[in-house]
Design a protein around this motif. Structure first.
Motif, PDB file in Angstrom:
ATOM      1  N   ASN A  73       0.791  -1.220   0.130  1.00  9.87           N
ATOM      2  CA  ASN A  73      -0.043  -0.105   0.033  1.00  9.87           C
ATOM      3  C   ASN A  73       0.772   1.297   0.202  1.00  9.87           C
ATOM      4  OD1 ASN A  73      -3.040  -0.437   0.300  1.00  9.87           O
ATOM      5  ND2 ASN A  73      -2.156  -2.167   1.202  1.00  9.87           N
ATOM      6  N   LEU A 119      -9.489  -3.517   2.804  1.00 10.74           N
ATOM      7  CA  LEU A 119     -10.187  -2.391   2.219  1.00 10.74           C
ATOM      8  C   LEU A 119      -9.972  -1.392   2.877  1.00 10.74           C
ATOM      9  CD1 LEU A 119     -13.428  -4.424   1.317  1.00 10.74           C
ATOM     10  CD2 LEU A 119     -11.494  -3.956  -0.339  1.00 10.74           C
ATOM     11  N   GLN A 120      -9.842  -1.293   4.459  1.00  5.02           N
ATOM     12  CA  GLN A 120      -9.719  -0.178   5.152  1.00  5.02           C
ATOM     13  C   GLN A 120      -8.326   0.374   4.699  1.00  5.02           C
ATOM     14  OE1 GLN A 120     -11.640   1.779   7.141  1.00  5.02           O
ATOM     15  NE2 GLN A 120     -13.390   0.424   6.298  1.00  5.02           N
ATOM     16  N   HIS A 122      -6.561   0.035   1.967  1.00  8.69           N
ATOM     17  CA  HIS A 122      -6.646   0.495   0.763  1.00  8.69           C
ATOM     18  C   HIS A 122      -7.458   2.061   0.945  1.00  8.69           C
ATOM     19  CE1 HIS A 122      -7.025   0.547  -3.403  1.00  8.69           C
ATOM     20  NE2 HIS A 122      -8.184   0.894  -3.434  1.00  8.69           N
ATOM     21  N   LYS A 123      -8.407   2.091   1.462  1.00  9.00           N
ATOM     22  CA  LYS A 123      -9.156   3.143   1.612  1.00  9.00           C
ATOM     23  C   LYS A 123      -8.175   4.473   1.946  1.00  9.00           C
ATOM     24  CE  LYS A 123     -13.351   5.749   3.130  1.00  9.00           C
ATOM     25  NZ  LYS A 123     -14.472   5.192   3.745  1.00  9.00           N
ATOM     26  N   LEU A 124      -7.425   4.075   3.012  1.00  6.31           N
ATOM     27  CA  LEU A 124      -6.643   5.204   3.816  1.00  6.31           C
ATOM     28  C   LEU A 124      -5.442   5.460   2.754  1.00  6.31           C
ATOM     29  CD1 LEU A 124      -5.461   6.733   6.158  1.00  6.31           C
ATOM     30  CD2 LEU A 124      -4.213   4.525   7.040  1.00  6.31           C
ATOM     31  N   THR A 126      -5.088   4.981  -0.447  1.00  6.95           N
ATOM     32  CA  THR A 126      -5.485   5.550  -2.011  1.00  6.95           C
ATOM     33  C   THR A 126      -6.657   6.498  -2.143  1.00  6.95           C
ATOM     34  OG1 THR A 126      -7.004   3.810  -2.548  1.00  6.95           O
ATOM     35  CG2 THR A 126      -4.606   3.183  -2.633  1.00  6.95           C
ATOM     36  N   ASN A 127      -7.333   6.805  -0.836  1.00  5.87           N
ATOM     37  CA  ASN A 127      -8.558   7.495  -1.087  1.00  5.87           C
ATOM     38  C   ASN A 127      -9.682   6.740  -1.896  1.00  5.87           C
ATOM     39  OD1 ASN A 127     -10.272   9.744  -0.482  1.00  5.87           O
ATOM     40  ND2 ASN A 127      -9.757  10.824  -2.225  1.00  5.87           N
ATOM     41  N   ASP A 128      -9.458   5.411  -1.525  1.00  2.00           N
ATOM     42  CA  ASP A 128     -10.615   4.439  -2.130  1.00  2.00           C
ATOM     43  C   ASP A 128     -10.766   4.602  -3.613  1.00  2.00           C
ATOM     44  OD1 ASP A 128     -11.924   2.338  -1.235  1.00  2.00           O
ATOM     45  OD2 ASP A 128     -13.942   3.198  -1.402  1.00  2.00           O
ATOM     46  N   TRP A 130     -10.061   2.840  -7.369  1.00  2.00           N
ATOM     47  CA  TRP A 130     -10.178   1.535  -8.004  1.00  2.00           C
ATOM     48  C   TRP A 130     -10.093   1.822  -9.583  1.00  2.00           C
ATOM     49  CZ3 TRP A 130      -9.836  -2.904  -5.409  1.00  2.00           C
ATOM     50  CH2 TRP A 130     -10.191  -2.818  -4.015  1.00  2.00           C
TER      51      TRP A 130
END
Length: 218
Positions: A73, A119-120, A122-124, A126-128, A130
């Motif tokens: 990440n 997923l959490q 990843h959200k932190l 990449t700003n989620d 996809w």
């Protein structure tokens, strides 16, 4: 200004031909006057490539699963910041050999990290963010990965290929489960037949979505 580019990822186990399909798609887009770049994960930017060297060399037990997740990440955050987002903002299409689905398959389903935790993180990181479209190449081709069909591959980057056959067979199932959970984004492409056969299947999906023609800047 330019229309925002399209973010495409290719996923699948080792040796399924992702890198080859990325290059073919870039060439086909060029023939329809669509600018694109090919990139990869882990890697794709200066900082991410440095992290890649830590991840893909050495023995399979070099890192714990959670350490790998954090390294991946960190690399992804730099890749997005330095390569992917600038290209998309200029209207360029980005074709990426692996992205976050690989982390879910390898470190999640393959190594036991809870998907919700992945997923959490990843959200932190990449700003989620996809991909707009993900092509999952469906084939078990570890033997092809070991034989290194790509003659330019770095022979030292074989850490994941060294993992057990059971691990790699589990990955194939994992990717199909990811596709089932994300039907709007993910498209399973049979990787059997010739390289051109597979490329045609990819192109057909883009054609069905109306994305295989020249995009007009405005």
């Amino acid at each position: 200004m330019n229309e925002k580019g399209i973010f495409i990822s290719f996923e699948g186990g080792e040796g399924t031909g992702k890198s080859t399909q990325c290059k073919i798609l870039a060439q086909r887009l060029s023939e329809t006057h669509i600018d694109s770049i090919c990139t990869r994960e882990p890697g794709g930017s200066l900082g991410a490539e440095e992290i890649r060297r830590l991840l893909v060399t050495g023995e399979p037990d070099k890192w714990s699963p959670i350490t790998e997740v954090l390294l991946l990440n960190a690399a992804r955050a730099d890749h997005l910041d330095k390569t992917i987002m600038p290209a998309l903002k200029k209207g360029c299409w980005v074709i990426c050999d692996r992205y976050a689905d690989s982390t879910i398959a390898y470190q999640g389903m393959g190594q036991g990290i809870a998907e919700d935790d992945l997923l959490q993180i990843h959200k932190l990181a990449t700003n989620d963010i996809w991909p707009d479209i993900t092509f999952i190449l469906d084939s078990f081709a570890l033997d092809r990965a070991i034989s290194r069909e790509d003659s330019h591959a770095d022979m030292s980057e074989d850490r994941y290929e060294k993992m057990s056959i059971e691990f790699h067979r589990g990955l194939q199932k994992s990717y199909l489960e990811i596709a089932q959970k994300n039907p709007d984004r993910c498209h399973v492409i049979k990787a059997s037949g010739s390289i051109d056969d597979v490329a045609d299947r990819v192109w057909q999906v883009l054609a069905e979505k109306g994305l295989s023609k020249k995009r007009v800047a405005f």
